[in-house]
Write a protein that holds these residues in place. Structure first.
Motif, PDB file in Angstrom:
ATOM      1  N   LEU A 141     -25.648  29.158   6.357  1.00 19.28           N
ATOM      2  CA  LEU A 141     -25.876  27.833   6.296  1.00 19.28           C
ATOM      3  C   LEU A 141     -26.783  27.275   7.501  1.00 19.28           C
ATOM      4  O   LEU A 141     -26.984  26.101   7.596  1.00 19.28           O
ATOM      5  CB  LEU A 141     -24.402  26.971   6.545  1.00 19.28           C
ATOM      6  N   GLY A 142     -27.507  28.034   8.209  1.00 17.34           N
ATOM      7  CA  GLY A 142     -28.405  27.953   9.154  1.00 17.34           C
ATOM      8  C   GLY A 142     -27.786  27.871  10.805  1.00 17.34           C
ATOM      9  O   GLY A 142     -28.331  28.308  11.680  1.00 17.34           O
ATOM     10  N   SER A 143     -26.417  27.950  10.845  1.00 16.56           N
ATOM     11  CA  SER A 143     -25.607  28.027  12.179  1.00 16.56           C
ATOM     12  C   SER A 143     -24.173  28.026  11.784  1.00 16.56           C
ATOM     13  O   SER A 143     -23.872  27.496  10.736  1.00 16.56           O
ATOM     14  CB  SER A 143     -25.973  26.630  12.772  1.00 16.56           C
ATOM     15  N   ALA A 144     -23.595  28.670  12.724  1.00 14.81           N
ATOM     16  CA  ALA A 144     -22.137  28.789  12.646  1.00 14.81           C
ATOM     17  C   ALA A 144     -21.331  28.312  13.872  1.00 14.81           C
ATOM     18  O   ALA A 144     -20.359  28.368  14.078  1.00 14.81           O
ATOM     19  CB  ALA A 144     -21.921  30.274  12.579  1.00 14.81           C
ATOM     20  N   ASP A 145     -22.367  27.471  14.536  1.00 11.73           N
ATOM     21  CA  ASP A 145     -21.630  26.688  15.643  1.00 11.73           C
ATOM     22  C   ASP A 145     -20.510  25.785  15.572  1.00 11.73           C
ATOM     23  O   ASP A 145     -19.891  25.704  16.424  1.00 11.73           O
ATOM     24  CB  ASP A 145     -22.815  25.950  16.631  1.00 11.73           C
ATOM     25  N   GLY A 146     -20.560  25.227  14.384  1.00 14.66           N
ATOM     26  CA  GLY A 146     -19.536  24.228  14.060  1.00 14.66           C
ATOM     27  C   GLY A 146     -18.214  24.839  14.130  1.00 14.66           C
ATOM     28  O   GLY A 146     -17.213  24.242  14.328  1.00 14.66           O
ATOM     29  N   GLY A 147     -18.094  26.130  13.788  1.00 13.00           N
ATOM     30  CA  GLY A 147     -16.880  26.942  13.560  1.00 13.00           C
ATOM     31  C   GLY A 147     -16.268  26.701  15.010  1.00 13.00           C
ATOM     32  O   GLY A 147     -15.141  27.038  15.202  1.00 13.00           O
ATOM     33  N   LEU A 148     -17.157  26.847  16.123  1.00 16.47           N
ATOM     34  CA  LEU A 148     -16.282  26.747  17.723  1.00 16.47           C
ATOM     35  C   LEU A 148     -15.607  25.656  17.636  1.00 16.47           C
ATOM     36  O   LEU A 148     -14.505  25.667  18.396  1.00 16.47           O
ATOM     37  CB  LEU A 148     -17.682  26.830  18.539  1.00 16.47           C
ATOM     38  N   LEU A 149     -16.121  24.516  17.251  1.00 15.77           N
ATOM     39  CA  LEU A 149     -15.342  23.294  17.110  1.00 15.77           C
ATOM     40  C   LEU A 149     -14.146  23.349  16.432  1.00 15.77           C
ATOM     41  O   LEU A 149     -12.930  22.973  16.793  1.00 15.77           O
ATOM     42  CB  LEU A 149     -16.256  21.962  16.898  1.00 15.77           C
ATOM     43  N   LEU A 150     -14.419  23.618  15.172  1.00 15.28           N
ATOM     44  CA  LEU A 150     -13.189  23.776  14.150  1.00 15.28           C
ATOM     45  C   LEU A 150     -12.045  24.816  14.501  1.00 15.28           C
ATOM     46  O   LEU A 150     -11.048  24.463  14.354  1.00 15.28           O
ATOM     47  CB  LEU A 150     -13.631  23.745  12.418  1.00 15.28           C
ATOM     48  N   ALA A 151     -12.604  25.930  15.038  1.00 11.59           N
ATOM     49  CA  ALA A 151     -11.783  27.021  15.470  1.00 11.59           C
ATOM     50  C   ALA A 151     -10.826  26.489  16.433  1.00 11.59           C
ATOM     51  O   ALA A 151      -9.499  26.702  16.636  1.00 11.59           O
ATOM     52  CB  ALA A 151     -12.374  28.312  15.487  1.00 11.59           C
ATOM     53  N   ALA A 152     -11.353  25.677  17.593  1.00 12.41           N
ATOM     54  CA  ALA A 152     -10.750  25.241  18.552  1.00 12.41           C
ATOM     55  C   ALA A 152      -9.676  24.149  18.134  1.00 12.41           C
ATOM     56  O   ALA A 152      -8.570  24.236  18.652  1.00 12.41           O
ATOM     57  CB  ALA A 152     -11.636  24.741  19.558  1.00 12.41           C
ATOM     58  N   LEU A 153      -9.793  23.340  17.186  1.00 14.25           N
ATOM     59  CA  LEU A 153      -8.974  22.491  16.807  1.00 14.25           C
ATOM     60  C   LEU A 153      -7.991  23.377  16.022  1.00 14.25           C
ATOM     61  O   LEU A 153      -6.704  22.834  16.034  1.00 14.25           O
ATOM     62  CB  LEU A 153      -9.686  21.646  15.634  1.00 14.25           C
ATOM     63  N   VAL A 154      -8.028  24.178  15.280  1.00 13.14           N
ATOM     64  CA  VAL A 154      -7.067  24.992  14.630  1.00 13.14           C
ATOM     65  C   VAL A 154      -6.599  25.711  15.556  1.00 13.14           C
ATOM     66  O   VAL A 154      -5.040  25.925  15.285  1.00 13.14           O
ATOM     67  CB  VAL A 154      -7.856  26.146  13.264  1.00 13.14           C
ATOM     68  N   ASP A 155      -6.919  26.512  16.421  1.00  6.40           N
ATOM     69  CA  ASP A 155      -6.019  27.011  17.591  1.00  6.40           C
ATOM     70  C   ASP A 155      -5.133  26.244  18.201  1.00  6.40           C
ATOM     71  O   ASP A 155      -3.970  26.394  18.411  1.00  6.40           O
ATOM     72  CB  ASP A 155      -7.147  27.160  18.841  1.00  6.40           C
ATOM     73  N   ALA A 156      -5.719  24.923  18.570  1.00  5.11           N
ATOM     74  CA  ALA A 156      -4.519  23.922  19.267  1.00  5.11           C
ATOM     75  C   ALA A 156      -3.396  23.501  18.216  1.00  5.11           C
ATOM     76  O   ALA A 156      -2.256  23.176  18.452  1.00  5.11           O
ATOM     77  CB  ALA A 156      -5.250  22.609  19.586  1.00  5.11           C
ATOM     78  N   ALA A 157      -3.920  23.220  16.779  1.00  5.25           N
ATOM     79  CA  ALA A 157      -3.049  22.609  15.858  1.00  5.25           C
ATOM     80  C   ALA A 157      -1.843  23.907  15.622  1.00  5.25           C
ATOM     81  O   ALA A 157      -0.579  23.741  15.631  1.00  5.25           O
ATOM     82  CB  ALA A 157      -3.480  22.651  14.642  1.00  5.25           C
ATOM     83  N   SER A 158      -2.136  25.220  15.884  1.00  9.18           N
ATOM     84  CA  SER A 158      -1.333  26.312  15.653  1.00  9.18           C
ATOM     85  C   SER A 158      -0.315  26.358  16.957  1.00  9.18           C
ATOM     86  O   SER A 158       0.776  26.335  16.700  1.00  9.18           O
ATOM     87  CB  SER A 158      -2.156  27.760  15.799  1.00  9.18           C
ATOM     88  N   GLU A 159      -0.982  26.270  18.196  1.00  9.27           N
ATOM     89  CA  GLU A 159       0.186  26.189  19.269  1.00  9.27           C
ATOM     90  C   GLU A 159       1.002  24.804  19.271  1.00  9.27           C
ATOM     91  O   GLU A 159       2.132  25.063  19.641  1.00  9.27           O
ATOM     92  CB  GLU A 159      -0.850  25.958  20.531  1.00  9.27           C
ATOM     93  N   ARG A 160       0.518  23.806  18.648  1.00  9.43           N
ATOM     94  CA  ARG A 160       1.636  22.801  18.719  1.00  9.43           C
ATOM     95  C   ARG A 160       2.565  22.948  17.647  1.00  9.43           C
ATOM     96  O   ARG A 160       3.662  22.652  17.792  1.00  9.43           O
ATOM     97  CB  ARG A 160       0.715  21.471  18.398  1.00  9.43           C
ATOM     98  N   VAL A 161       2.111  23.328  16.418  1.00  7.62           N
ATOM     99  CA  VAL A 161       3.159  23.644  15.376  1.00  7.62           C
ATOM    100  C   VAL A 161       4.335  24.730  15.838  1.00  7.62           C
ATOM    101  O   VAL A 161       5.282  24.572  15.793  1.00  7.62           O
ATOM    102  CB  VAL A 161       2.388  24.265  14.024  1.00  7.62           C
ATOM    103  N   LEU A 162       3.642  25.611  16.680  1.00  2.00           N
ATOM    104  CA  LEU A 162       4.529  26.620  17.096  1.00  2.00           C
ATOM    105  C   LEU A 162       5.552  26.166  18.097  1.00  2.00           C
ATOM    106  O   LEU A 162       6.814  26.708  18.207  1.00  2.00           O
ATOM    107  CB  LEU A 162       3.893  27.872  17.798  1.00  2.00           C
ATOM    108  N   ALA A 163       4.959  25.319  18.944  1.00  2.00           N
ATOM    109  CA  ALA A 163       5.842  24.931  20.000  1.00  2.00           C
ATOM    110  C   ALA A 163       6.983  23.946  19.652  1.00  2.00           C
ATOM    111  O   ALA A 163       8.097  23.825  19.717  1.00  2.00           O
ATOM    112  CB  ALA A 163       4.905  23.966  21.009  1.00  2.00           C
ATOM    113  N   ALA A 164       6.601  23.228  18.344  1.00  4.76           N
ATOM    114  CA  ALA A 164       7.210  22.680  17.752  1.00  4.76           C
ATOM    115  C   ALA A 164       8.492  23.191  17.032  1.00  4.76           C
ATOM    116  O   ALA A 164       9.787  22.553  16.691  1.00  4.76           O
ATOM    117  CB  ALA A 164       6.842  21.157  16.737  1.00  4.76           C
ATOM    118  N   ALA A 165       8.495  24.261  16.522  1.00  5.29           N
ATOM    119  CA  ALA A 165       9.158  25.171  15.808  1.00  5.29           C
ATOM    120  C   ALA A 165      10.254  25.461  16.381  1.00  5.29           C
ATOM    121  O   ALA A 165      10.200  25.474  17.673  1.00  5.29           O
ATOM    122  CB  ALA A 165       8.472  26.338  15.204  1.00  5.29           C
TER     123      ALA A 165
END
Lengths: 232, 82
Positions: free
Chosen positions: A208-232
């Protein structure tokens, strides 16, 4: 080690048009994207993060994002954010968060009065947010922009305070739309709500010309995972 | 009761639309100074007769909550017949 994919709720308004790209990109980053229609009053059970996608919600009537900011789903998003939940707004999603006053400032018509559609470089000003945890300080990300009303504005006192507290997260390397301070993305004071005009979901693969957006979205997914695990 | 709300970009706020209109008016040969472009909203408010204070208060809330963005816009409320 849990392998569960964290749920990321994507709110779909009439006129949203980047919701499916966002879902694809978040899926590629390991999330379970779930669409939430604008007139729903609750977010899905175990929502780990919310993404407000780009588009032209309600035809950009009145002011971009203003009608969406009072949609029923936004009451749920507001409660989620006030509880510390992670919310990322992209383009129209950024406009909606500003109109909802979950983020400071407002997006105004581009200085040049022309729609801007280009791949642009944005500089990471604050790598210490949950949204930029995969980025380096000063790193330049190449991300596409496509908007007519992306000139971020706030009064001077607000702007100075935001800059001092590190809430200016992204700036354009070349100011493409007349944003105050070349601001491309801001985070709220608590650090759990961010908005940006460029589109990370359109830049998750070198094809698509760049994969840099993945850095931001993957960070969001990292943080979402941690929060879901912490709440479980 | 009918009301008209006039919404304007605040002084000092950049108004590229107004600048573009100014340029076009000058191209047409008009000698114009600053031009600012705002928005007009006509609203019918359902209130009791003689309720103009109530209507004004309601419209003020509409402006603060949706019709205007106080960061960049000022507004003026005109009630019909007042």
């Amino acid at each position: 080690m849990s392998t569960r994919r964290p749920t990321v709720a994507i709110v779909v308004f009439p006129g949203s048009n980047d919701d499916r790209d966002a879902a694809w990109a978040l899926g590629a980053m390991g999330a379970e994207p779930v669409f939430v229609w604008h007139d729903e009053t609750e977010l899905p059970y175990e929502t780990g993060a919310v993404l407000l996608p780009g588009g032209f919600s309600y035809g950009d009537y009145l002011r971009c994002g203003s009608m969406a900011s009072v949609a029923p789903a936004m009451d749920a998003v507001r409660r989620f954010a006030e509880g510390g939940g992670l919310v990322l707004g992209v383009c129209n999603g950024f406009q909606i968060l500003c109109e909802a006053r979950l983020l400071p400032g407002v997006l105004r018509p581009n200085r040049q009065l022309e729609f801007v559609c280009d791949d642009v470089a944005v500089r990471v000003e604050n790598p210490a947010t949950v949204f930029t945890s995969r980025c380096r300080d000063g790193q330049e990300l190449v991300l596409p922009v496509k908007h007519g009303e992306g000139a971020w504005f706030a009064d001077e006192g607000t702007f100075v305070g935001l800059a001092a507290r590190g809430q200016i997260v992204l700036r354009y390397a070349q100011n493409v739309n007349g944003s105050l301070g070349a601001v491309a993305g801001v985070v709220n004071e608590r650090g759990n709500v961010m908005g940006l005009m460029p589109h990370p979901e359109h830049a998750v693969d070198p094809l698509l010309g760049s994969a840099d957006g993945g850095l931001l979205l993957a960070a969001l997914v990292d943080a979402a995972s941690e929060r879901v695990l912490a709440a479980a | 009761m009918r009301a008209t709300v006039l919404i304007r970009p605040k002084q000092g706020i950049l108004d590229p639309q107004g600048e573009a209109v100014q340029g076009s008016l000058r191209k047409l040969g008009f000698a114009v100074g600053q031009v600012r472009v705002g928005r007009l909203v006509d609203v019918e408010v359902e209130v009791e007769a003689n309720g103009s204070d109530d209507a004004r208060a309601q419209i003020k809330r509409m402006c603060d909550e949706l019709l205007a963005n106080p960061l960049i816009e000022s507004y003026e409320i005109r009630l019909e017949g007042s």
